[in-house]
Write a protein that holds these residues in place. Structure first.
Motif, short mmCIF file in Angstrom:
data_model
loop_
_atom_site.label_atom_id
_atom_site.label_comp_id
_atom_site.label_asym_id
_atom_site.label_seq_id
_atom_site.Cartn_x
_atom_site.Cartn_y
_atom_site.Cartn_z
N MET A 1 90.23 9.40 15.56
CA MET A 1 89.47 9.69 14.34
C MET A 1 90.30 10.53 13.37
O MET A 1 90.84 11.57 13.73
N LEU A 2 90.39 10.06 12.11
CA LEU A 2 91.17 10.77 11.11
C LEU A 2 90.33 11.32 9.96
O LEU A 2 90.75 12.24 9.27
N GLY A 3 89.16 10.77 9.74
CA GLY A 3 88.20 11.39 8.83
C GLY A 3 88.33 11.03 7.37
O GLY A 3 87.43 10.44 6.80
N ASP A 4 89.46 11.40 6.73
CA ASP A 4 89.58 11.11 5.30
C ASP A 4 91.02 10.83 4.93
O ASP A 4 91.94 10.93 5.75
N ALA A 5 91.25 10.48 3.67
CA ALA A 5 92.57 10.05 3.21
C ALA A 5 93.60 11.17 3.31
O ALA A 5 94.78 10.92 3.59
N GLY A 6 93.19 12.42 3.08
CA GLY A 6 94.14 13.52 3.17
C GLY A 6 94.68 13.68 4.59
O GLY A 6 95.89 13.93 4.77
N VAL A 7 93.84 13.55 5.57
CA VAL A 7 94.26 13.65 6.96
C VAL A 7 95.23 12.51 7.28
O VAL A 7 96.27 12.71 7.92
N ILE A 8 94.90 11.32 6.82
CA ILE A 8 95.75 10.16 7.10
C ILE A 8 97.14 10.35 6.50
O ILE A 8 98.15 10.02 7.13
N VAL B 1 89.49 4.49 14.47
CA VAL B 1 88.09 4.89 14.61
C VAL B 1 87.44 4.92 13.24
O VAL B 1 87.77 5.76 12.41
N MET B 2 86.50 4.02 13.05
CA MET B 2 85.81 3.94 11.77
C MET B 2 84.30 4.10 11.94
O MET B 2 83.64 4.69 11.09
N VAL B 3 83.79 3.56 13.05
CA VAL B 3 82.36 3.63 13.33
C VAL B 3 82.18 3.99 14.79
O VAL B 3 82.80 3.39 15.66
N ALA B 4 81.34 4.97 15.10
CA ALA B 4 81.07 5.36 16.48
C ALA B 4 80.24 4.29 17.18
O ALA B 4 79.60 3.44 16.54
N THR B 5 80.22 4.34 18.52
CA THR B 5 79.41 3.40 19.30
C THR B 5 77.95 3.48 18.89
O THR B 5 77.22 2.50 18.90
N SER B 6 77.51 4.67 18.51
CA SER B 6 76.12 4.87 18.09
C SER B 6 75.82 4.24 16.73
O SER B 6 74.66 4.15 16.33
N GLY B 7 76.87 3.82 16.00
CA GLY B 7 76.70 3.24 14.68
C GLY B 7 77.01 4.20 13.55
O GLY B 7 77.04 3.82 12.38
N ASP B 8 77.27 5.46 13.89
CA ASP B 8 77.57 6.46 12.86
C ASP B 8 78.98 6.25 12.32
O ASP B 8 79.93 6.06 13.08
N ARG B 9 79.11 6.32 10.99
CA ARG B 9 80.41 6.12 10.37
C ARG B 9 81.26 7.39 10.51
O ARG B 9 80.79 8.49 10.22
N LEU B 10 82.51 7.22 10.98
CA LEU B 10 83.40 8.35 11.23
C LEU B 10 84.61 8.36 10.30
O LEU B 10 85.49 9.20 10.45
N GLU C 1 91.57 2.26 2.76
CA GLU C 1 92.87 1.77 2.27
C GLU C 1 94.00 2.67 2.77
O GLU C 1 95.08 2.19 3.11
N ALA C 2 93.75 3.96 2.84
CA ALA C 2 94.77 4.88 3.35
C ALA C 2 95.07 4.58 4.82
O ALA C 2 96.22 4.65 5.25
N LEU C 3 94.04 4.22 5.57
CA LEU C 3 94.25 3.89 6.99
C LEU C 3 95.15 2.67 7.14
O LEU C 3 96.01 2.63 8.03
N ARG C 4 94.98 1.70 6.26
CA ARG C 4 95.83 0.51 6.35
C ARG C 4 97.30 0.86 6.14
O ARG C 4 98.18 0.21 6.70
#
Length: 509
Positions: A100-107, A127-136, A143-146
């Motif tokens: 999990m990276l959270g946001d573009a600055g972290v990436i 990690v973009m979406v948790a198993t529970s369905g929550d967006r992470l 786009e930064a993740l790519r």
């Protein structure tokens, strides 16, 4: 004959619990899960379970439990940079797992650090979406993740994440998922692990996909059953960090996946034993720990043996031997093949004695080798001296002996013991049941095989079997994780040969 059975402990794959001096040093860059089931906490457990030394740089703090994520806090990115620099300036890193990276600055910080440090193994679990369905991961960070993908050696998205990375609908079947994996691998020039966990059906395959020739073939598929459990919290985190750890040791993605997948399947099977939370619980990372206690590995082997024992008891040969209806020609064939088998088996027992670490074990296996040639073979000769039996080594006998000889030539002491144990254990269990049925039926002297069935009551053989189990279990505790995997493979193969050996008279007599 006293009972030889062991209670079952579910475990199909065993790994060292503690990191040794040469343990891979694995850094997890991920978010924290205070409930311990996912994120950094799952990564560190998974790394340790595979013999690695785990380290962590925390990208985000979450408030979550088995029911879901209620809040996410991303600390200042400069502090993440300080964490990463502090680790890499002092410690040689063998592998990196990114979660999990959270946001573009972290990436951006992670990307800059990777470009500077260039770790040998980088596994990215997007990690973009948790198993529970929550967006992470914030939508703006997609786009930064790519931009981070080309720096990863292996990408491990689940099917929703795979679709998000491609900007496409989620794959509805395995063929479509593989196609998406191929296109993602081709776009970024790395290996993609396509996971079937989100698909329906009884099977749950995984596949390594690479179109650049880094694998022996473009798609390496590893089959596996779907485990019926709600406790899948942190499965993706655990799998990716385990792969990073094992890859640092093997250098082979296919070998790494084939080692990690059975461990994860059993972690899912045993997850209910943890009883953590009321929702989507965690997997049991240390399910294998029970196998490293005295008797634990023997119980694991017993679980492997039970299906073959059930097959053996159902064979016509066994049922007819018990009732006395077995044709004499079939029994003569069985004894002739057994005499040939014991000759080869005695050599493998002698090899075990030569490898044994203690005088007690050396004497035990040497005595077993001698008894194969003197005592057991004499029983065969007494029967066969007055009867005809088809000559030559049968195909099952040859295959079984070849398996044992090959194992004794290349395997460690522990692996050799695992290969030879079924001839003690399964034979003793089958004999115990045959003799009990013979006694229950009145132990008639008119039974054509009465003399042979009485030999199954020999307490010396029961005692020898218990000793063989004890020595094999002790060898497993002293063995490496890789050796324990090989032990189970050798043991299971010998169990299958035991079934085929009892069935061979029906086919070849």
């Amino acid at each position: 004959m006293p009972a030889l059975s062991y209670p079952s402990l579910s475990s199909s794959s065993v790994y060292p619990l503690a990191a040794g001096r040469d343990a891979p040093r694995v850094l997890s860059i991920a978010g924290s899960d205070p409930s311990g089931g996912a994120g950094i906490q799952a990564d560190l457990k998974s790394i340790s379970a595979h013999g690695g030394y785990g380290m962590a740089a925390i990208t985000a703090l979450t408030a979550q439990n088995t029911l879901g994520v209620s809040a996410v806090h991303v600390p200042p990115v400069e502090f993440l940079r300080q964490q990463l620099n502090a680790i890499s300036s002092d410690i040689a890193i063998d592998a990196v797992k990114i979660g999990m990276l959270g946001d573009a600055g972290v990436i951006l910080v992670v990307r800059e650090w990777l470009e500077e440090v260039r770790p040998a193994v980088v596994v990215l679990d997007p990690v973009m979406v948790a198993t529970s369905g929550d967006r992470l991961l914030t939508e703006s960070a997609g786009e930064a993740l790519r931009s981070l993908l080309p720096l990863a050696d292996l990408i491990t998205p689940n099917l929703p994440e795979l679709a998000m990375l491609l900007g496409e609908p989620e794959a509805a079947d395995w063929a479509s998922a593989l196609d998406q994996g191929k296109r993602l691998a081709a776009e970024y020039g790395n290996t993609v692990l396509v996971k079937g966990g989100h698909l329906a059906g009884s099977e749950c395959p995984d596949a390594l996909v690479n179109t650049s020739g880094l694998l022996r073939q473009d798609v390496v598929e590893v089959a596996g059953p779907r485990i019926a459990t709600k406790n899948s919290h942190g499965t993706g985190c655990s799998l990716s960090s385990a792969l990073a750890t094992v890859q640092a040791r093997t250098g082979d993605w296919e070998a790494s996946l084939r080692e990690v997948k059975p461990w994860l399947l059993q972690a899912l099977v045993d997850s209910s034993k943890l009883e953590v939370g009321s929702g989507n619980g965690p997997v049991d990372h240390f399910h294998h720990q029970r196998s490293l206690r005295p008797g634990g590995f023997a119980a694991t082997m017993w679980k492997e043996a039970v299906p073959e024992l059930e097959k053996i008891h159902e064979l016509d040969f066994i049922q007819e031997l018990q009732s006395g209806q077995l044709p004499e020609s079939a029994f003569s064939y069985y004894l002739a093949q057994d005499a040939i088998y014991l000759n080869g088996y005695s050599r493998v027992l002698a090899r075990a004695g030569a490898l044994a670490p203690t005088e007690e074990e050396q004497l035990f296996w040497a005595m077993g080798s001698r008894q194969c040639l003197e005592v057991e073979s004499e029983l065969h000769r007494n029967w066969l001296s007055t009867r005809e039996a088809s000559g030559g080594t049968g195909p099952v006998t040859k295959a079984y002996v070849d398996h044992l000889l090959a194992t004794s030539a290349s395997g460690s002491y522990a692996v050799v013991l695992a290969a030879i144990l079924p001839c003690y254990w399964l034979y003793a269990e089958v004999g115990q049941k045959l003799h009990a049925a013979f006694v229950d039926a009145g132990a008639s002297t008119d039974h054509p095989y009465a003399e042979w069935l009485r030999t199954y009551a020999d307490e010396e053989f029961a005692s020898a079997t218990r000793a063989a189990i004890k020595f094999t279990d002790a060898a497993a505790i002293a063995a490496s994780g890789r050796e324990r995997v090989e032990m189970l493979q050798a043991f299971s193969q010998s169990c299958r040969y035991e079934t085929a050996f009892f069935d061979a008279p029906r086919l070849y007599a």
